[in-house]
Design a protein around this motif. Structure first.
Motif, mmCIF file in Angstrom:
data_model
loop_
_atom_site.group_PDB
_atom_site.id
_atom_site.type_symbol
_atom_site.label_atom_id
_atom_site.label_comp_id
_atom_site.label_asym_id
_atom_site.label_seq_id
_atom_site.Cartn_x
_atom_site.Cartn_y
_atom_site.Cartn_z
ATOM 1 N N PRO A 245 0.833 -1.214 0.000
ATOM 2 C CA PRO A 245 0.000 0.000 0.000
ATOM 3 C C PRO A 245 0.866 1.262 0.000
ATOM 4 C CG PRO A 245 -0.801 -1.554 1.620
ATOM 5 C CD PRO A 245 0.519 -2.086 1.129
ATOM 6 N N ARG A 246 0.380 2.296 -0.709
ATOM 7 C CA ARG A 246 1.103 3.569 -0.787
ATOM 8 C C ARG A 246 0.143 4.710 -0.522
ATOM 9 N NH1 ARG A 246 5.019 3.439 -5.954
ATOM 10 N NH2 ARG A 246 5.819 5.208 -4.838
ATOM 11 N N LYS A 247 0.649 5.760 0.108
ATOM 12 C CA LYS A 247 -0.141 6.975 0.291
ATOM 13 C C LYS A 247 -0.115 7.735 -1.035
ATOM 14 C CE LYS A 247 0.318 7.764 5.203
ATOM 15 N NZ LYS A 247 -1.019 7.557 5.631
ATOM 16 N N ILE A 248 -1.324 8.025 -1.545
ATOM 17 C CA ILE A 248 -1.402 8.721 -2.822
ATOM 18 C C ILE A 248 -1.659 10.205 -2.604
ATOM 19 C CG2 ILE A 248 -2.157 6.698 -4.121
ATOM 20 C CD1 ILE A 248 -5.046 7.777 -3.916
ATOM 21 N N ASN A 249 -1.342 10.978 -3.625
ATOM 22 C CA ASN A 249 -1.589 12.417 -3.613
ATOM 23 C C ASN A 249 -2.762 12.717 -4.543
ATOM 24 O OD1 ASN A 249 0.692 13.074 -1.984
ATOM 25 N ND2 ASN A 249 1.968 12.707 -3.766
#
Length: 83
Positions: A75-79
């Motif tokens: 999982p990645r934090k998106i902008n």
């Protein structure tokens, strides 16, 4: 029509996984960019369009820095940014 640029997507992201992530906001369209030499590999960003101002505003409030999990990459934090 309102359009958000979604950044920091994993290279494994697909149009379907992006659409699912934003499904609660009812996007009108998702334009996912892929690499020219490998169309199955994401460039790491996409454009998501919304018809209503309320859906667009809610998207920014709830989805900016949300964890994008496509089940393939970690999982990645998106902008989420207005274009």
């Amino acid at each position: 029509m309102f359009c958000w640029m979604i950044g920091n997507l994993p290279f494994s992201a697909t149009t379907d996984s992006i659409t699912k992530h934003f499904a609660a906001m009812k996007p009108k369209s998702v334009r996912h960019l892929t690499q020219k030499d490998n169309p199955t590999k994401s460039k790491g960003y996409a454009f998501v369009e919304f018809e209503g101002y309320d859906h667009m505003k809610t998207c920014l409030k709830l989805m900016h820095h949300s964890n994008f999990d496509d089940g393939i990459s970690p999982p990645r934090k998106i902008n989420v940014e207005l274009t």
